[in-house]
Design an enzyme around this catalytic site. Structure first.
Site, PDB file in Angstrom:
ATOM      1  N   LYS A 112       0.831  -1.221   0.000  1.00 35.77           N
ATOM      2  CA  LYS A 112       0.000   0.000   0.000  1.00 35.77           C
ATOM      3  C   LYS A 112       0.858   1.260   0.000  1.00 35.77           C
ATOM      4  CE  LYS A 112      -4.131  -2.087   1.909  1.00 35.77           C
ATOM      5  NZ  LYS A 112      -3.598  -3.402   2.316  1.00 35.77           N
TER       6      LYS A 112
HETATM    7  O1  LIG Z   1      -5.235  -4.096  -0.221  1.00 40.76           O
HETATM    8  C1  LIG Z   1      -5.642  -4.989   0.510  1.00 40.76           C
HETATM    9  O2  LIG Z   1      -5.242  -6.116   0.361  1.00 40.76           O
HETATM   10  C2  LIG Z   1      -6.730  -4.689   1.450  1.00 40.76           C
HETATM   11  C3  LIG Z   1      -7.573  -3.665   1.108  1.00 40.76           C
HETATM   12  C4  LIG Z   1      -8.777  -3.488   1.821  1.00 40.76           C
HETATM   13  O3  LIG Z   1      -9.610  -2.665   1.462  1.00 40.76           O
HETATM   14  N1  LIG Z   1      -9.021  -4.296   2.874  1.00 40.76           N
HETATM   15  C5  LIG Z   1      -8.158  -5.283   3.274  1.00 40.76           C
HETATM   16  O4  LIG Z   1      -8.482  -6.013   4.214  1.00 40.76           O
HETATM   17  N2  LIG Z   1      -6.964  -5.451   2.610  1.00 40.76           N
HETATM   18  C6  LIG Z   1      -5.965  -6.437   3.077  1.00 40.76           C
HETATM   19  O5  LIG Z   1      -6.508  -7.740   2.857  1.00 40.76           O
HETATM   20  C7  LIG Z   1      -6.167  -8.606   3.955  1.00 40.76           C
HETATM   21  C8  LIG Z   1      -7.449  -9.094   4.594  1.00 40.76           C
HETATM   22  O6  LIG Z   1      -7.183 -10.094   5.517  1.00 40.76           O
HETATM   23  P1  LIG Z   1      -8.318 -11.057   6.073  1.00 40.76           P
HETATM   24  O7  LIG Z   1      -9.406 -10.178   6.617  1.00 40.76           O
HETATM   25  O8  LIG Z   1      -7.616 -11.850   7.134  1.00 40.76           O
HETATM   26  O9  LIG Z   1      -8.778 -11.912   4.920  1.00 40.76           O
HETATM   27  C9  LIG Z   1      -5.263  -7.803   4.867  1.00 40.76           C
HETATM   28  O10 LIG Z   1      -3.916  -8.071   4.480  1.00 40.76           O
HETATM   29  C10 LIG Z   1      -5.608  -6.362   4.562  1.00 40.76           C
HETATM   30  O11 LIG Z   1      -4.493  -5.504   4.753  1.00 40.76           O
END
Ligand SMILES: O=C(O)c1cc(=O)[nH]c(=O)n1[C@@H]1O[C@H](COP(=O)(O)O)[C@@H](O)[C@H]1O
EC number: 4.1.1.23
Length: 291
Positions: A112
């Site tokens: 990011k």
């Molecule tokens: O860019 C991302 O991956 C991201 C964007 C977003 O809007 N929301 C989001 O949760 N993420 C990332 O996606 C992952 C979600 O993780 P889980 O909720 O465990 O599946 C994390 O690494 C967050 O940093």
């Protein structure tokens, strides 16, 4: 050398690298549409019976990569979980990127990044230049210093056959405060970002290399998601969304969705076959909805 012995052909032409969008389409067609996030939370290390230290980080990461690198289309390592251990954590990340790519998976580095253009050039060199030790197939970027500030990353990505995923509508509840704000012509800030991405991807086949991040948690959205590029969809599993929510969020753009799951898969470890079973079940549910 006599004239007769001189080479008759010109210098070898160097083929440009295959664009990320084409590579992504090929690997998801072959392996299914799932991206697995590698997020070594302290709580997950503990649940796996590992220490919250570099040895635990390394074991966790190698287990995930060894179990899944020949099955999943894309890994999304979350850089912060590696950076918190300093240079030794980054070394673990570097090796995971190389091993995953060697096994045929694509790597989307979740870093990011977003900064003024001149600094963006250095981030681009770190993640999107094939000569970098952390070269990844794509990287997540934040556009909130202005989309134009991302230009060095877009150019480096294009030159290296890499991709970018730019935050548009994030999965967290705080996102709308910024992303739903409107600009002078009435568009939301998120739509401005999506329109820039559509312009970057114009004419690309089968898919552009400039993706957007659009949370699976959003519910119905008025945003125009027709960017001719991949739509990374986080928020499945631990954040509450499921495969069945995707049609409502993405509508006609469903075929371009790249769903990503971190904790929802990782909680099934450390057993490799349990991780693979979780990935297969998740993939089956997604294929039923996306295809
Ligand atoms: O860019 C991302 O991956 C991201 C964007 C977003 O809007 N929301 C989001 O949760 N993420 C990332 O996606 C992952 C979600 O993780 P889980 O909720 O465990 O599946 C994390 O690494 C967050 O940093």
């Amino acid at each position: 050398m006599s004239a007769a012995a001189e080479p008759t052909e010109g210098p070898a032409t160097v083929q440009p690298p295959e664009p990320f969008g084409a590579r992504l389409r090929r690997v998801t067609d072959a392996r299914g549409p799932l991206c697995v996030g590698i997020d070594p939370h302290a709580a997950l290390l503990d649940a796996w019976g590992l220490g919250d230290d570099v040895a635990g980080l390394e074991r966790f990461t190698r287990t995930v990569v060894d179990a899944l690198a020949e099955e999943v289309a894309v890994f999304k390592p979350q850089s912060a979980f590696f950076e918190r251990f300093g240079s030794r954590g980054v070394a673990v990340l570097e090796r995971a990127v190389a091993d995953a790519r060697a096994a045929g998976a694509l790597v989307l580095m979740d870093a990011k990044r977003g900064d003024i253009g001149s600094t963006m050039g250095a981030y681009a060199a770190a993640y999107l230049d094939r000569t970098s030790p952390l070269f990844s197939d794509a990287v997540t970027l934040s556009p909130y210093l202005g989309f134009g500030s991302l230009r060095p990353a877009l150019e480096t990505a294009r030159a290296n056959g890499a991709g970018v995923f730019v935050l548009a509508l994030t999965s967290n509840p705080e996102g709308p405060e910024v992303q739903h704000a409107t600009v002078a012509d009435g568009r939301t800030l998120a739509q401005v970002v999506l329109d820039h991405l559509a312009a970057e991807n114009a004419g690309a086949e089968p898919l552009g290399s400039c993706g957007a991040v659009v949370g699976a948690t959003l519910g119905r959205t008025d945003a125009d998601l027709a960017i001719n590029g991949p739509l990374l969809a986080p928020g499945l599993g631990a954040q509450g969304a499921g495969a069945a929510d995707l049609p409502r969020v993405f509508g006609d753009a469903l075929p371009n969705v790249l769903p990503t799951v971190s904790r929802g898969v990782l909680r099934h470890g450390p057993d490799g076959s349990a991780l693979r079973a979780a990935v297969r079940a998740e993939t089956e549910a997604l294929v039923a909805v996306l295809r």
